[in-house]
Structures are given as structure tokens and as C-alpha cells.
Design a protein around this motif. Sequence first.
Motif, PDB file in Angstrom:
ATOM      1  N   VAL A  23      52.411  35.710  50.336  1.00  0.00           N
ATOM      2  CA  VAL A  23      52.181  36.875  49.475  1.00  0.00           C
ATOM      3  C   VAL A  23      53.480  37.277  48.780  1.00  0.00           C
ATOM      4  CG1 VAL A  23      51.531  39.315  49.427  1.00  0.00           C
ATOM      5  CG2 VAL A  23      50.228  37.702  50.825  1.00  0.00           C
ATOM      6  N   LYS A  24      54.568  37.267  49.512  1.00  0.00           N
ATOM      7  CA  LYS A  24      55.864  37.611  48.910  1.00  0.00           C
ATOM      8  C   LYS A  24      56.197  36.672  47.760  1.00  0.00           C
ATOM      9  CE  LYS A  24      58.097  39.575  53.044  1.00  0.00           C
ATOM     10  NZ  LYS A  24      59.174  39.367  54.042  1.00  0.00           N
ATOM     11  N   ASN A  25      55.994  35.378  47.983  1.00  0.00           N
ATOM     12  CA  ASN A  25      56.337  34.402  46.952  1.00  0.00           C
ATOM     13  C   ASN A  25      55.461  34.545  45.713  1.00  0.00           C
ATOM     14  OD1 ASN A  25      58.403  33.248  48.477  1.00  0.00           O
ATOM     15  ND2 ASN A  25      57.020  31.793  49.469  1.00  0.00           N
ATOM     16  N   VAL A  67      57.997  36.962  29.313  1.00  0.00           N
ATOM     17  CA  VAL A  67      58.385  36.626  30.683  1.00  0.00           C
ATOM     18  C   VAL A  67      58.409  37.922  31.485  1.00  0.00           C
ATOM     19  CG1 VAL A  67      60.195  35.696  32.174  1.00  0.00           C
ATOM     20  CG2 VAL A  67      59.730  34.623  29.961  1.00  0.00           C
ATOM     21  N   GLY A  68      57.760  37.910  32.635  1.00  0.00           N
ATOM     22  CA  GLY A  68      57.704  39.114  33.469  1.00  0.00           C
ATOM     23  C   GLY A  68      56.974  38.844  34.769  1.00  0.00           C
ATOM     24  N   PHE A  69      56.283  39.856  35.279  1.00  0.00           N
ATOM     25  CA  PHE A  69      55.598  39.753  36.574  1.00  0.00           C
ATOM     26  C   PHE A  69      54.185  40.317  36.453  1.00  0.00           C
ATOM     27  CE2 PHE A  69      60.113  40.192  37.204  1.00  0.00           C
ATOM     28  CZ  PHE A  69      60.418  39.171  38.104  1.00  0.00           C
ATOM     29  N   ASP A  70      53.269  39.752  37.240  1.00  0.00           N
ATOM     30  CA  ASP A  70      51.905  40.282  37.234  1.00  0.00           C
ATOM     31  C   ASP A  70      51.874  41.733  37.715  1.00  0.00           C
ATOM     32  OD1 ASP A  70      50.548  38.157  36.146  1.00  0.00           O
ATOM     33  OD2 ASP A  70      50.202  37.171  38.067  1.00  0.00           O
ATOM     34  N   ASP A  71      52.637  42.027  38.733  1.00  0.00           N
ATOM     35  CA  ASP A  71      52.787  43.406  39.192  1.00  0.00           C
ATOM     36  C   ASP A  71      53.963  44.002  38.423  1.00  0.00           C
ATOM     37  OD1 ASP A  71      53.365  45.798  40.531  1.00  0.00           O
ATOM     38  OD2 ASP A  71      52.612  45.013  42.433  1.00  0.00           O
ATOM     39  N   ASN A  72      53.655  44.868  37.449  1.00  0.00           N
ATOM     40  CA  ASN A  72      54.735  45.337  36.578  1.00  0.00           C
ATOM     41  C   ASN A  72      55.666  46.342  37.241  1.00  0.00           C
ATOM     42  OD1 ASN A  72      53.112  47.587  36.623  1.00  0.00           O
ATOM     43  ND2 ASN A  72      52.495  47.467  34.482  1.00  0.00           N
ATOM     44  N   ARG A  73      55.460  46.620  38.538  1.00  0.00           N
ATOM     45  CA  ARG A  73      56.436  47.424  39.278  1.00  0.00           C
ATOM     46  C   ARG A  73      57.623  46.571  39.715  1.00  0.00           C
ATOM     47  NH1 ARG A  73      52.412  49.663  43.750  1.00  0.00           N
ATOM     48  NH2 ARG A  73      51.918  47.432  43.623  1.00  0.00           N
ATOM     49  N   ILE A  74      57.430  45.257  39.691  1.00  0.00           N
ATOM     50  CA  ILE A  74      58.529  44.345  40.007  1.00  0.00           C
ATOM     51  C   ILE A  74      59.274  44.044  38.719  1.00  0.00           C
ATOM     52  CG2 ILE A  74      59.112  42.054  40.881  1.00  0.00           C
ATOM     53  CD1 ILE A  74      56.719  42.215  42.674  1.00  0.00           C
ATOM     54  N   MET A 120      56.693  35.991  41.870  1.00  0.00           N
ATOM     55  CA  MET A 120      56.765  34.823  40.993  1.00  0.00           C
ATOM     56  C   MET A 120      56.908  35.278  39.546  1.00  0.00           C
ATOM     57  SD  MET A 120      53.973  31.767  40.379  1.00  0.00           S
ATOM     58  CE  MET A 120      54.172  31.128  42.048  1.00  0.00           C
ATOM     59  N   ILE A 121      57.893  34.751  38.864  1.00  0.00           N
ATOM     60  CA  ILE A 121      58.075  35.060  37.444  1.00  0.00           C
ATOM     61  C   ILE A 121      56.962  34.379  36.658  1.00  0.00           C
ATOM     62  CG2 ILE A 121      59.595  34.855  35.447  1.00  0.00           C
ATOM     63  CD1 ILE A 121      61.951  34.735  37.374  1.00  0.00           C
ATOM     64  N   GLN A 170      63.919  31.551  38.373  1.00  0.00           N
ATOM     65  CA  GLN A 170      63.268  32.035  39.594  1.00  0.00           C
ATOM     66  C   GLN A 170      64.253  32.055  40.751  1.00  0.00           C
ATOM     67  OE1 GLN A 170      59.621  32.891  39.950  1.00  0.00           O
ATOM     68  NE2 GLN A 170      60.692  33.949  41.583  1.00  0.00           N
ATOM     69  N   ALA A 171      65.055  31.014  40.870  1.00  0.00           N
ATOM     70  CA  ALA A 171      66.044  30.971  41.952  1.00  0.00           C
ATOM     71  C   ALA A 171      67.054  32.104  41.814  1.00  0.00           C
ATOM     72  CB  ALA A 171      66.756  29.613  41.936  1.00  0.00           C
ATOM     73  N   ARG A 172      67.456  32.397  40.592  1.00  0.00           N
ATOM     74  CA  ARG A 172      68.404  33.481  40.371  1.00  0.00           C
ATOM     75  C   ARG A 172      67.791  34.832  40.755  1.00  0.00           C
ATOM     76  NH1 ARG A 172      70.785  33.909  34.436  1.00  0.00           N
ATOM     77  NH2 ARG A 172      71.314  31.756  34.995  1.00  0.00           N
ATOM     78  N   PHE A 173      66.524  35.022  40.395  1.00  0.00           N
ATOM     79  CA  PHE A 173      65.870  36.287  40.736  1.00  0.00           C
ATOM     80  C   PHE A 173      65.670  36.416  42.244  1.00  0.00           C
ATOM     81  CE2 PHE A 173      61.932  38.628  41.629  1.00  0.00           C
ATOM     82  CZ  PHE A 173      62.277  39.872  41.116  1.00  0.00           C
ATOM     83  N   ASP A 174      65.246  35.324  42.888  1.00  0.00           N
ATOM     84  CA  ASP A 174      65.005  35.356  44.337  1.00  0.00           C
ATOM     85  C   ASP A 174      66.266  35.759  45.098  1.00  0.00           C
ATOM     86  OD1 ASP A 174      62.437  34.567  43.839  1.00  0.00           O
ATOM     87  OD2 ASP A 174      62.723  32.481  44.437  1.00  0.00           O
TER      88      ASP A 174
END
Length: 764
Positions: free
Chosen positions: A403-405, A660-667, A409-410, A347-351
Motif C-alpha cells: 500500500v505504501k509503494n 506528473v503527480g500523485f493519485d492522492d493529491n495530499r502527497i 508512486m509517482i 521515483q528513487a529520489r522521491f522515495d
Amino acid sequence: MKKKGYSSKEMERYFNDPSYRRSILDRGKGFLKRYAVYLIIVVVALLALFVWYGSYVIEGLPPLDKLENPRPELATKIFSTDGEVLDQLFVKNRSRITIDKLPQGLIEGLIATEDKEFYNHWGVHMARVFKAAVKNIIALDIREGASTITQQLSRNLYLKPDRNIFDAVTRKFRELLTSLQIERNFTKREILELYLNTVYFGRGAYGVESASQIYFGKSAAEITIPEYTLLIGMLKGAIYYDPINHPQRAFRRRDIVIGQMVKDGIITADQGEKIRADSLTFRTIDPDMRSGLAPHFVEWVRQQLVRKSERYGFDILRDGLRVYTSLDSRMQRHANRSVEEHLKEYQARFDSTWDWRLYPDILKENVERRIRETEQFKRAKLPEERDSLSNVLRNSAAFIDSVKNLTKMIEVGFVVINPHNGYVVTMVGGSNFRSFKYGLNHATQIRRQPGSAFKPFVYTVAIDNGYPVCYELLNQPVTIPMPDGTRWTPQNFDRGVGGKITLREAFKHSINLIAVRAILEIAPVRTVVEYSKRMGIKSNIPPYESIALGTAVVTPLEMAAAYGVYPNEGVYVEPTAILRIEDKDGNLIEESVPEKREVLSKETAYLMTSLMEDNVNGGTGGRVRRFFNLPAAGKTGTTQDYADAWFVGFTPQLAAAVWVGFDDNRIRFGSSDGQGGRAAAPIFGRFMQYTYDDPQIGLPLEYFRQPDGVVTDTICVDTKKKVREWCPNRTTEIFNSRYPLGLCDVHTSLHWNEGKESPSKISW
């Protein structure tokens, strides 16, 4: 007469003049005659009101059969396979225990503190009732009362909370009558047991057994004198004397209980001092108790219980069921640890790489969605209120940051199955698994493209229909017309091309063009769909060639179950979470029987396992070996633009899927960090390392078993003959039974079928 009294002359006339006296008496009779009707109406109305109220009080009493067969609301307990309570489902958290199992001092201390005359009265202590009534009148309050244990039982077990003063007064009368009924129909011992199993101890705990588990993490049969004296003290007011929030009040109250026990000779003064010196240790500070060890698994089990309740007629929130599940709490802790350790770094690497300024539309949409999900917005009734709240939140830096976090969130879905019996032994349904209790379960509910993790189904079709793993396909581009009129031109991950490559080598390095050519030439698309379905994929798989690269959407649970076919020698076992359901008395309601079916031959399952071992040992899944060096096999999956990362794999004893991914699959990850080998495979590797190293679990070292139908010969590459003594060049292994050239050398191109029947025509 106009005057209120009579004068002396009038009095003298009254006694001396009979006619005057009769007139006075007749005047009184006239009054009675005039108001007799009204008096009768008042008396009748009072009698009717008394009869109605008496009937109302009596009608509200619990029926006699309910008193004789009480059915208190009991919590349903959900157990792990190693005996740990994972969670409880309840309206009131209540668990039963018989009085025989409770410490005798607890009973004696309860009576000494709450009702000294318990064995001498008939349910109501009239002197204390009168005293409480006087206090109520003076204080203009109805709350004082419930003077005996029996009266407290009648209130705790049957009667609803008061809504107004009328209900409060009525409750008092009903308490008295119900107490008399209880005393007539139950022994004193039975009354004590009912009381101790229904009284409220705070924090959702009804009954001494639930209270003991919540506060001390053990059964009420095991609690010590310092512990049960504290619980007895809480009976005066569970919230007011809560030992976590108000320890000073709770321990002062405990001192009173100890003093009563000393006074009644139950314990000595010295014992009392030792008890007072014990400050106790409470279990409620354990974070696992607040959110649960496996909350997503428990919710999945709850949903299944709701469906089963329609068949069996039980109430999962009130009937005190005992539900024994497949989850292993020790493995679950290793799974939680593996996810936590990996995502902390990831998560830190992605942020550090994500820039919201490049995605204003995504942020705006998620802000609006989160606003609508807030409790304040839901409670607002008028449009103006909602507009005002929305404007405030849109301009709140803290809200926007939250909201951003949340949006970036992964997330993770991780499930592990015992492939031999179908038991789901571990489930992590989200990255924030400790506090995100009943959100989306990413192990069972989220459906995403598996990418190359779907390729094993294509290769399985080819091998199961006679093609050896050394069969070669051309690593060259291909263009495929699609049903919508477009043309699909798949490419390799590195966009490179070449000559012919064996299936084994292509699988090891996840070469896309070979998988596509396989589904075009040797593994028909509809057959691939059929195989994936019978191997356990329940999601819809459209019959398009693009599924060779994993364009259909699936869940991690489906993938873990399907991959479990390989280590289970071609047998599919339906995933199981609930092993056994018992009622509150231990009677069996349902016991699960694993649903099995043979879907592949043992030989095909073993050959596919061999391919996937190569993927782990030196292919795209190689990062598993940074953590775990015992027998393992699997396949990575990475979707377009690094939106979803997968690793699905297995050992001889366990099959697992990681998404592993994101709830919003545009991210999306947007870099090679989103590859399945980097984003997902390490979770698998960490988990297997921790699990196999755990001596309490004690998994033995096992290897993948080569079936008897597969015979290995060693041949010379140059002479193409079996090796007897010496081979002038490299050697390779083949199967000489029903799978000609089964394993084949991974570095050597062999053309054994030139001039003979094609592998597709080889008969079994």
C-alpha cells in the motif's frame, strides 16, 4: 397355480381335458385384462417422452439460415497508424482467413491427423461413433467422440458447454444432426474453412489466424511446416498441449502429426526429421503482447467504440471490426521509454525523502481503501468474514508495504497530438503502463490544476486584443477580494518584487504577479475563460482572477489540444483517436473528418509561440534543451506545495502535455523537485529527441512560420528610428503592421505609446 411349474398329471390333464385347458387360458386373459390399462399408459408415456425428447433435441439445433450464413464471434482489431495491431477486443479472440490463403500442407496435415475419411463420409463416421460409444460406456464418461471434422465444427461453432450428463447426451445427438445439416448445406472446402476459423487453439485464440498471430506473430498465410504441424497437434487439447506451458507434450504431439503426414505421403521422411529438429520461437514471451503497447489509449478507443455501437448497431466484441487509429506505435515506444527513464530516477529520489511517519492518517485511509478493493474482501459475504480479513491485512507487513509503494508512486499523464489534423499519436496514461492495463487514464481522466501552464491563455487575450509583448506591468503585490469574503494576495515564486516588467520577460520567467495584474488590467477574467473554452478546454473554468495562476482543473489531453492552436496558426483541431472503422469484410462504417475552427489570428498565434520559445530557450522550461535542440516552445506549470508538475509544449509538428503527480493529491513532492521544469519537462525533451532522431519516423526539420501579416523592422533604441547603416547603441525588432511593437527587445523598456492611444484602443 401355486407352483411355479406344472406336474406330469397336470400336464396330462391340460392336454386331455378341454374344459381344464380353457380355464387355464381364461386365467391368462384375465391377467391381460387386469393390467392392460397400465401397459397402455407405459407405452403412451414412452412414446410421449420420445416425441418430447426428439423435439427438444431438434429445437436446440441452429436454424438452417444460421448454418448457411454463419456468424462466428470475431475479434475486433485495433491498428496503429503505421499498421501495427495494438490490441484486440473479443469474447473469443477470433480472426477470419480464407482457405485459399492457407498453406496446402496445413489442410493436408489436418485431414491426415483428424479425419482421414473426411472426403468420403457424410458428416458422421458410424464405425468411429460406435467405437467412441463403447469407450464412453466402459469409462462412464461422455467426453470421447466428435469423431469427424464436421462433428467438431458443429460442436465448436454452435453448441454450448455441458452442465450435466443429460446435456452431454443431448449434445451428442445434436452434434450428429447438426453434422448432417452442415454436410447438406456446405461443400467440403467450406466446412474446412469454417472449422479452421472457429476451432480453439488456447490462450484465447479461436481460429488458425488468431493462433498464428498469438504464437508466432504473423498471419496463418505465412506460417511454416514446423509451425502449422504444432498447431494441428494442439487440436487434440489446446490447454494440455500448450507449447509455452507444456513444450514437451506439444512437441511429442507434433511428432505424431509429422508421422501421419509421412505415412500418407504428404512429406518425406527426411522432411519429417528436419521439421522435428525445429524447436520454434514463440511470440508470447514479448511483454508488449501481455499488456499492450498503449493500453490506456486502447481503453480510450474502446469507450468511444461502445458509444458508436449504439449508433451503428455493431458488437465490438463479436463483429470482427477493423479499427484504424491515430496512434503511431514508433512514437508510442519512444514515449514509454521517456517516461520509464525519467520516473526511474525521479521515483528513487522521491522515495529517499518521503517519511510515512509524518503522514499516518494518509496511510491509514489508503490501507482501508485497498482492503476494500481486494478480491477476498469483495467475495466475503458475512460481516464477520470481512472483519477477520481486514484485521489480518492490517497486521500484514507485506500488505502495508505494498500500500505504501502504490500510494507514493509517482504517476504521469502524457499525450502527444499532431496539431494540424488532431491525431493523438501517443498516449501514456500511467507510470506503470505495462501491467496497469485498465486503471485511471491520467492523460484523459485526471483533472488537476495546471499552475503557470494556464498563463498562456491570459497572455493570449492581451496580445490578441492589441497589447504588444513589450507592454509593461508593475511587478508589485496586489490584494483581491474573493467571492467567499476572503482576500487573496498572490506572490511570486521567489517572493521577490520589483518595478515594471514587459510581458515577454514576465512570461519567460513565469512571474506570477504580472499574470495576475494582466488579468486585472488588460485581459479580463471572463474573456480569458472564453478564449480557453474556444481553444479546447472543456473542463469548467470558474471566472475568478486566480485562474491566472492555474487554479482551475484540466486534463492533459485538453491542454495539448489547446496548445496545438499556436503551431497550427490559430486553428483548433478536435483531438481524434479513431480514423476509420471497417466491418469484417472491409466495408467502411465510419471515417473521421477533423473538426477544425479558427480561434486566433495567425499573428497572435505566432507572437505567443515566440514567447514560449523564450521559455524553453532560457526560462523555466530550459531543461528541455538538455535533450532536444530543434525548434520548440512551451510553458511549465507548478502548483502550490509542489502537488502537480506540468510541461505543455510543441514543435512545428507535434503538441504535447505532461502531467506528473500523485493519485492522492495530499502527497506532494515537497521540494523544488516538484517544479514543472524538473519533474515534467524532461519527459517532453526525451520524447522529442527520440522521435526526431528516429529515421523510420523521418520528421523533417521545420521552423515556426512567421505569417505574412507580421513585418519585421530593425530600429535603434536611442534614436527610435529604423536602422539604415549604423546604430550607436543596441537594436531591437518590432512589428510595424497591425501589431505595433510586436516582439520588442526583451531587455529594453520602450515607451512608444506615450501621449498616444493606449494599446487597448488600437483598431485592427
